[in-house]
Each structure stands twice: as structure tokens, then as C-alpha cells.
Design an enzyme around this catalytic site. Structure first.
Site, PDB file in Angstrom:
ATOM      1  N   LYS A 170     112.814  37.341  66.192  1.00  0.00           N
ATOM      2  CA  LYS A 170     111.562  37.309  65.450  1.00  0.00           C
ATOM      3  C   LYS A 170     111.555  38.482  64.478  1.00  0.00           C
ATOM      4  O   LYS A 170     111.292  39.621  64.856  1.00  0.00           O
ATOM      5  CB  LYS A 170     110.332  37.415  66.356  1.00  0.00           C
ATOM      6  N   GLY A 203     102.901  39.374  65.826  1.00  0.00           N
ATOM      7  CA  GLY A 203     103.037  39.914  67.167  1.00  0.00           C
ATOM      8  C   GLY A 203     102.248  39.164  68.222  1.00  0.00           C
ATOM      9  O   GLY A 203     102.810  38.757  69.248  1.00  0.00           O
ATOM     10  N   VAL A 206     103.756  35.315  68.566  1.00  0.00           N
ATOM     11  CA  VAL A 206     105.151  35.111  68.966  1.00  0.00           C
ATOM     12  C   VAL A 206     105.697  36.312  69.737  1.00  0.00           C
ATOM     13  O   VAL A 206     106.337  36.145  70.770  1.00  0.00           O
ATOM     14  CB  VAL A 206     106.039  34.825  67.730  1.00  0.00           C
ATOM     15  N   GLU A 245     113.432  51.034  70.219  1.00  0.00           N
ATOM     16  CA  GLU A 245     113.613  52.118  69.245  1.00  0.00           C
ATOM     17  C   GLU A 245     112.299  52.224  68.499  1.00  0.00           C
ATOM     18  O   GLU A 245     111.910  51.313  67.771  1.00  0.00           O
ATOM     19  CB  GLU A 245     114.786  51.806  68.314  1.00  0.00           C
ATOM     20  N   CYS A 279     112.177  55.589  60.449  1.00  0.00           N
ATOM     21  CA  CYS A 279     111.694  56.187  61.693  1.00  0.00           C
ATOM     22  C   CYS A 279     112.347  57.534  61.963  1.00  0.00           C
ATOM     23  O   CYS A 279     111.779  58.375  62.654  1.00  0.00           O
ATOM     24  CB  CYS A 279     111.920  55.235  62.856  1.00  0.00           C
ATOM     25  N   GLU A 379     103.105  59.974  62.620  1.00  0.00           N
ATOM     26  CA  GLU A 379     104.136  59.399  61.775  1.00  0.00           C
ATOM     27  C   GLU A 379     103.474  58.802  60.536  1.00  0.00           C
ATOM     28  O   GLU A 379     102.650  57.892  60.637  1.00  0.00           O
ATOM     29  CB  GLU A 379     104.906  58.320  62.541  1.00  0.00           C
TER      30      GLU A 379
END
Length: 480
Positions: A170, A203, A206, A245, A279, A379
Site C-alpha cells: 500500500k 490509512g 486499507v 522506520e 526522516c 519533526e
């Protein structure tokens, strides 16, 4: 265009069970340029059934057979490299040069690294009277992000194939077209029906049911820490393996003995690459207190050399960020930095001059940042860097580790042994010394809330393997 509204299940392009669509927006124009179908549990069930049916035969293929298959996938990928670059530029705003040489190229590099790792890997070993066997874990669910779409697809799909797993992918619904092209690559390469399946969607529709599905044996997820927690919770009831991750707030320690000006300048470029949407971007630059003001001058000059503009232009260095929601989040965090008292060195809120449409962010540098400020904790995922002064090396290390994240870090020093001693004290999955070349054979993954598991090459293959002990089997004696 013909496959944008279809899913790839059991070796065929199929319509969704229940028609529904999601707009795909070009962040440079703020306009919808195509639509994809939104999947449902019914579509997922079909994909899982196909993957489960394909697993027994595919899991018994030899290493040599999987080597041949990976080579065919790489050859098919090569043929579509320009299509992939154009798609990633349109769906996430990557400058076309960067889309070709970094985004599209990353997928190929990961596939090649996985191939090399597979060729060298042994799946069985003898320990006394026990034969230790490593075999594919089963059906795996793969959820990939929008920021490096082909990078993450390739470093999950390649190792899953190498391990003998079957899978359902996905991609992010924000940047899904590259995933569709990748499915076309897999079809062209002759991947057996049911081994690779693709279901698009968001999200809740699925991703969540995939994580909870009893027919899926493992989830591999890359994305935000918030979403990763949801995946882990949904997977808990079926006790499936979860490899994640997640987010990062990576420190970049510029030590007093570093080559200072190049270190600061390269730190800006490393942070702003991909419009800051990585990231592992080194978003917290730590500099000696007595050189802080000097660092701001260098950083300002470096940031202002970043040409922001149309991704179609070969001269553009920074395209837009991926979406309106991301643009608004970044604007809010820049405002928080100003409000909390950090020094705005360059950049700030609003679009760059001359750009009145598109989700473009001004390359922004903050100085005099404390580690308790919002811009040092959260972040940002945009071209925004926080420069923090430190008095001693011990304080710098403490600041570097004072975060819920632990994905990546940088250390800069002329003395490589000094840098290595500092690197060993930083709680992060990767620590880069003096801006090294990208190493796709280095394990990639995080400590703390940056996730678990490791990706890339043999590290990625091992994540998709189970370990079986066959006790009492000694091949030499069995042959007697």
C-alpha cells in the site's frame, strides 16, 4: 493512465470492489492531476488470498531462482526510469533533476544492493546436531511513505522477494503513481501471480485493516511515529511481526576540531535536500558556543543559495513540500520558533518571493535555539534547520540524545577517531562522520521512537525471515 484506477492483484489489473476515488494533487500547481481508486477491506481480502495461495510455491523457490527474478525486476525498472522520475516530480514536487538522479535512482540502487546481498547469503547453517534454516516469514504487508516513494518500495519489496515472501503493497495515497508504475515493472518482469499485489487507499480504509488482518504474517511500515503506533496496536491482536522506520530529529554535532565552514555549509545542504522531507535529515545543528554567530553567517549564505521554484526546471534545487497540510504544519512550526524566541536568521513564514501558488516553503535557518523549543523537539519535515550552541562536548552529546527519536545523527571532526568516540555515545541507528557517501549496505533503522528492525541489503532480507531449528539432522550422517 490506464492503471491509475485499478489494483494489481494475483497478476492482473483489477477494478476495486467498491468504486471510490482519491484525488492526487500536484503540489507545485495545487491542482488534481489524476485520481486513484480507494481500496476497501474487500479489496485487501482478495490481495491477501492471492498472496497466501502463492506463498507455498514461491517460498520453496531456490536462491538461484530468486536471483534471476531480481535481475529481471532491475531490467524492467531500468526501462521505466524516466516515467518514474516524471511521476515522482508530479506527485510530490521533487525537482526533475533530483527526481531522476536521487528519487528514481534510489529504487534501482536498493534492488541492486539486495541482489548482491542475496547472492552472498546462506540460508542454512549447521550447529552441532541442529540444522538452522532461515525461511520466508509468509505474507507481508508493506506500507510506504510519500517522501522517498521508490526508495522505500524497493527496500521493502526487494528483500521480501529475496526472502521468498509474498506481499501486499500500500503506497502513500499522497504519492501513489510511482507505486503503480512499480507494479507495472513487477508484471513486466514476470513476477509469479500473487507474489506481489498492490492495493491503494488511505490509512483507515486499507492500512489499519492490513495491520490487523489475520492472513498477514508481518507488517513493514515507514512513516510517522504517530501512524507507526497505530500499526503496532492493530497488529498486536494477531501477534504479527512489525518492522518500523519512523520519525527523526537528527542532530549534527560540529565539533571544535571540525573544518568549520564546510561543515556548516554541508549541514545546510544535507538538511534541505528533498525540501527537508527526509526522516534522517540533520535538522539540529550543534555548534560550539564561541562560534555560534559565525555559524549563523555561513548558514545564512548557504540557505539563500537554494533556488526554490518549478520542479520542471533543471535549475530548481527545492520544489514545494508535498501537500497543503504539510505546508500549514511547517508554517505553524516556523511561527512557533519565532514566538519562542529563536533568532530567525533567514527565511520565515509564507512563500518565497515570486511564488504565489504551490506549497513552497522559504529555506529557513534559526539560531540561538534551545533544545526545549518546539522547533528542536518536533519533526518539521521541511527546509527548516535549528542551530543550537553548546559549551562542552559532553553537553553536545547530552543535547544530541535529548530527544524521543534515534534514527540518525552526524558528527563532524578532522580527527576521525575523535568523531568515532563521539559517535559511539549517540543513541541513534546510524551515525555519519563527515558527510560520507550513501551506503546501501549499512543497516538503516532507529532507536527509541524512531522504530525497530533494520532495512537495506542483507539487513532487510533478515527482517523478512523466520528461523527454524531442525534438531537431530546432521547432513553428513544422513548421507551415510
Amino acid at each position: 493512465m490506464s492503471n491509475h484506477l485499478k489494483f494489481y492483484i494475483n497478476g492482473q489489473w483489477v477494478d476495486p470492489v467498491k468504486p471510490a476515488t482519491i484525488d492526487v494533487v500536484n503540489p507545485a500547481t495545487e491542482e488534481t492531476f489524476t485520481k486513484i481508486s480507494a481500496g476497501s477491506v474487500a479489496d485487501l481480502d482478495k490481495a491477501v488470498a492471492a498472496a497466501r495461495a502463492a506463498f507455498p510455491a514461491f517460498s520453496r523457490t531456490s536462491k538461484a531462482e530468486r536471483v534471476v527474478l531480481l535481475k529481471k525486476i532491475i531490467a524492467a525498472y531500468d526501462k521505466r526510469a524516466e516515467d518514474i522520475a516524471q511521476a515522482v516530480s508530479a506527485e510530490m514536487g521533487a525537482p526533475i533533476a533530483m527526481a531522476r538522479h536521487s528519487q528514481a535512482a534510489a529504487g534501482k540502487v536498493h534492488l541492486e544492493s539486495t541482489l548482491k546481498a542475496l547472492e552472498a547469503m546462506e540460508f542454512e547453517e549447521q550447529r552441532g546436531i541442529t540444522r538452522v534454516v532461515r525461511e520466508g516469514i509468509g505474507v507481508v504487508g508493506l506500507i510506504t511513505p510519500w517522501n522517498w516513494p521508490l526508495n522505500q518500495i524497493a527496500c521493502k519489496v526487494g528483500p521480501a522477494i529475496a526472502a521468498g515472501c509474498t506481499m501486499i503493497l500500500k503506497p502513500s495515497e499522497i504519492a501513489p503513481i510511482t507505486g503503480i508504475i512499480f507494479a507495472e515493472v513487477m508484471h513486466e518482469a514476470g513476477v509469479p501471480a500473487g507474489v506481489f499485489n498492490l492495493v491503494n487507499g488511505d490509512g483507515p480504509s486499507v492500512g489499519a485493516p492490513m495491520s490487523a488482518h489475520p492472513g498477514i504474517d508481518m507488517m513493514s511500515f515507514t512513516g510517522s511515529t504517530r501512524a507507526g503506533i497505530l500499526v503496532a496496536k492493530a497488529a498486536a491482536d494477531t501477534v504479527k511481526r512489525v518492522s518500523q522506520e519512523l520519525g527523526g530529529k537528527s542532530p549534527n554535532l560540529i565539533l571544535p576540531d571540525a573544518d568549520f565552514e564546510p561543515a556548516v555549509k554541508k549541514g545546510i545542504y544535507a538538511c534541505f535536500n528533498n525540501s527537508g522531507q527526509s526522516c534522517n535529515a540533520p535538522t539540529r545543528m550543534l555548534v560550539p558556543l564561541d562560534r555560534h554567530d559565525e555559524a549563523l553567517v555561513i548558514a545564512k549564505a548557504a540557505a539563500e543559495k537554494h533556488k526554490v521554484g518549478d520542479p520542471k526546471s533543471e535549475e530548481t534545487m527545492l520544489g514545494p513540500v508535498v501537500s497543503e497540510a504539510q505546508f500549514k504544519k511547517i508554517q505553524g512550526l516556523i511561527e512557533a520558533g519565532i514566538k519562542e524566541g529563536a533568532t530567525l536568521v533567514t527565511g520565515g513564514t509564507g512563500r518565497p518571493d515570486g511564488l504565489n501558488r504551490g506549497y513552497y516553503v522559504r529555506p529557513t535557518v534559526f539560531g540561538n535555539v534551545r533544545n526545549d523549543m518546539t522547533i528542536a523537539r518536533e519533526e518539521i519535515f521541511g527546509p527548516v534547520i535549528a542551530i543550537l550552541p553548546y559549551k562542552t562536548e559532553e553537553e553536545a552529546i547530552a543535547i544530541a540524545n535529548d530527544t524521543v527519536y534515534g534514527l540518525s545523527a552526524n558528527v563532524e571532526s578532522k580527527d576521525i577517531e575523535h568523531a568515532a568516540r563521539v559517535a559511539r555515545q549517540i543513541r541513534a541507528g546510524q551515525v555519519k562522520i563527515n558527510y560520507p557517501a550513501w551506503d546501501t549496505f549499512a543497516p538503516f533503522g532507529g532507536y527509541k521512537q524512531s522504530g525497530n528492525g533494520r532495512e537495506y541489503a542483507d539487513w532487510g532480507i533478515h527482517d523478512f525471515l523466520e528461523v527454524k531449528a531442525v534438531i537431530g539432522y546432521e547432513p553428513a550422517r544422513a548421507a551415510e
